[in-house]
Design an enzyme around this catalytic site. Structure first.
Site, PDB file in Angstrom:
ATOM      1  NE  ARG A  68      -2.638   0.363   3.230  1.00 51.44           N
ATOM      2  CZ  ARG A  68      -2.936   1.325   4.169  1.00 51.44           C
ATOM      3  NH1 ARG A  68      -3.196   2.434   4.525  1.00 51.44           N
ATOM      4  NH2 ARG A  68      -2.283   0.978   5.420  1.00 51.44           N
ATOM      5  CG  LEU A  96      -4.936   7.970   1.859  1.00 53.78           C
ATOM      6  CD1 LEU A  96      -5.599   9.929   1.769  1.00 53.78           C
ATOM      7  CD2 LEU A  96      -4.843   7.903   0.059  1.00 53.78           C
ATOM      8  CG  HIS A 112     -18.553  10.175   6.861  1.00 55.77           C
ATOM      9  ND1 HIS A 112     -17.314   8.845   6.684  1.00 55.77           N
ATOM     10  CD2 HIS A 112     -19.415  10.014   8.201  1.00 55.77           C
ATOM     11  CE1 HIS A 112     -18.092   8.149   7.054  1.00 55.77           C
ATOM     12  NE2 HIS A 112     -19.596   8.865   7.927  1.00 55.77           N
ATOM     13  N   GLY A 146      -6.482   8.949  11.484  1.00 57.68           N
ATOM     14  CA  GLY A 146      -7.638   8.121  11.790  1.00 57.68           C
ATOM     15  C   GLY A 146      -8.390   7.694  10.697  1.00 57.68           C
ATOM     16  CB  VAL A 147     -11.339   5.391  10.050  1.00 53.99           C
ATOM     17  CG1 VAL A 147     -12.345   4.888   9.803  1.00 53.99           C
ATOM     18  CG2 VAL A 147     -10.550   3.983   9.691  1.00 53.99           C
ATOM     19  CD  GLU A 177     -22.037  12.443  -0.317  1.00 50.25           C
ATOM     20  OE1 GLU A 177     -21.585  11.525   0.817  1.00 50.25           O
ATOM     21  OE2 GLU A 177     -21.931  12.000  -1.356  1.00 50.25           O
TER      22      GLU A 177
END
Ligand code: GRF
Length: 294
Positions: A68, A96, A112, A146-147, A177
């Site tokens: 990754r 990422l 989100h 973090g997520v 959005e």
């Protein structure tokens, strides 16, 4: 490449409706240019949308690289070559790597489909429905390690339809959005909001559609009454709270108008905030009430 343009890259894994909204509403305007689109999914519709708009598009599939980190390193180099200022995650379904985040720190934002910090991670819309929420929403936030934990830039509530129909709610969330993400990009491009100045977004930009009420002032006032900065209010996302109060304000305004009573402006802020607390089916997260009301 135009001189002085604020160059945006969009990372997307899927259909790219958010990318399309950015192309339609900010690309080529106010010195903002979408300069690159990347995906992890070969054949993602987002890549076709970019190519159709004459924008450099590239796929960085996970299985095309040993790790990754290597994939993200290659993507990072490619974005740097394109002289990108801001990386926008619009339905990018990969985490990422830390080195990518470090290199682009404070210059990566994500959209989100929930009012963070509620419902981070996958299937935020399903999570909100399962939790019995009456109101959910959309957050645009900075990306950290973090997520879905980075500082919020803009949030907007979306009421859950009475039918609790998932498709209907998804349509409403996506429509929001498509407005909020371009709005956040414009704010960042103008320099009025940056990672250091997120607070400033509160008073000026989170709005109550149709009421013309500067509700940022309302919550700022509540925070000041507690002797706190807005971002210190409770453990809950301050913008989530602002969004919720905004929604309450809007509903109250409609109700008062129907009843031919005084306008919502005549109500004490505490009443609006109390009404907002009641809009959430679940009890507010621990610490909120103590944090806000002292
Ligand atoms: C959006 O709902 C985004 O919030 C989520 O994935 C969806 C992407 O949609 N993470 P699209 O590819 O922009 O149409």
């Amino acid at each position: 490449m135009s001189a002085q343009a604020f160059r945006v890259a969009v990372l997307a894994s899927g259909t790219g409706t958010n990318l399309q909204a950015i192309l339609d509403t900010v690309h080529g305007q106010d010195g903002i240019e979408v300069g690159a689109v990347a995906s992890d999914k070969p054949g993602a519709m987002a890549l076709d949308r970019a190519t159709d708009a004459g924008i450099a598009a590239e796929c960085f599939p996970r299985d095309g690289f040993d790790s990754r980190e290597e994939r993200d390193g290659a993507m990072s180099e490619w974005l740097a070559e394109k002289e990108i200022h801001l990386v926008v995650l619009a339905g990018y379904m990969q985490l990422l790597s830390p080195s990518f985040i470090e290199r682009w720190r404070d210059r990566i934002v994500n959209v989100h489909p929930a009012l963070l910090p509620s419902f981070p991670g996958l299937d935020a819309i399903g999570q909100a429905l399962d939790a019995g929420m009456e109101v959910t929403g959309v957050t645009v936030h900075f990306v950290d390690e973090g997520v879905d934990t980075g500082a919020p830039i803009l949030q907007r509530p979306v009421p859950v339809p009475a039918s609790r129909d998932r498709d209907e709610l998804e349509d409403a969330v996506h429509a929001t959005e498509h407005i909020l993400l371009p709005e956040a990009i414009r704010l960042l491009a103008s320099g009025r909001v940056s990672a250091e100045r997120v607070d400033d977004a509160l008073a000026s930009k989170v709005d109550v559609e149709g009421t013309g009420v500067p509700f940022g002032e309302l919550t700022a006032e509540a925070a000041r009454a507690q002797g706190q900065r807005l971002t210190d209010v409770g453990t809950w996302g301050p913008l989530q709270r602002v969004a919720k109060v905004a929604h309450a304000w809007k509903l109250l305004a409609a109700q008062l108008e129907k009843e031919g009573r005084a306008t919502v402006r005549d109500l004490p802020a505490a009443d609006v905030i109390e009404h907002a607390e009641r809009l959430w089916v679940l009890p507010p997260p621990e610490g909120l009430i103590e944090g806000v009301r002292g």
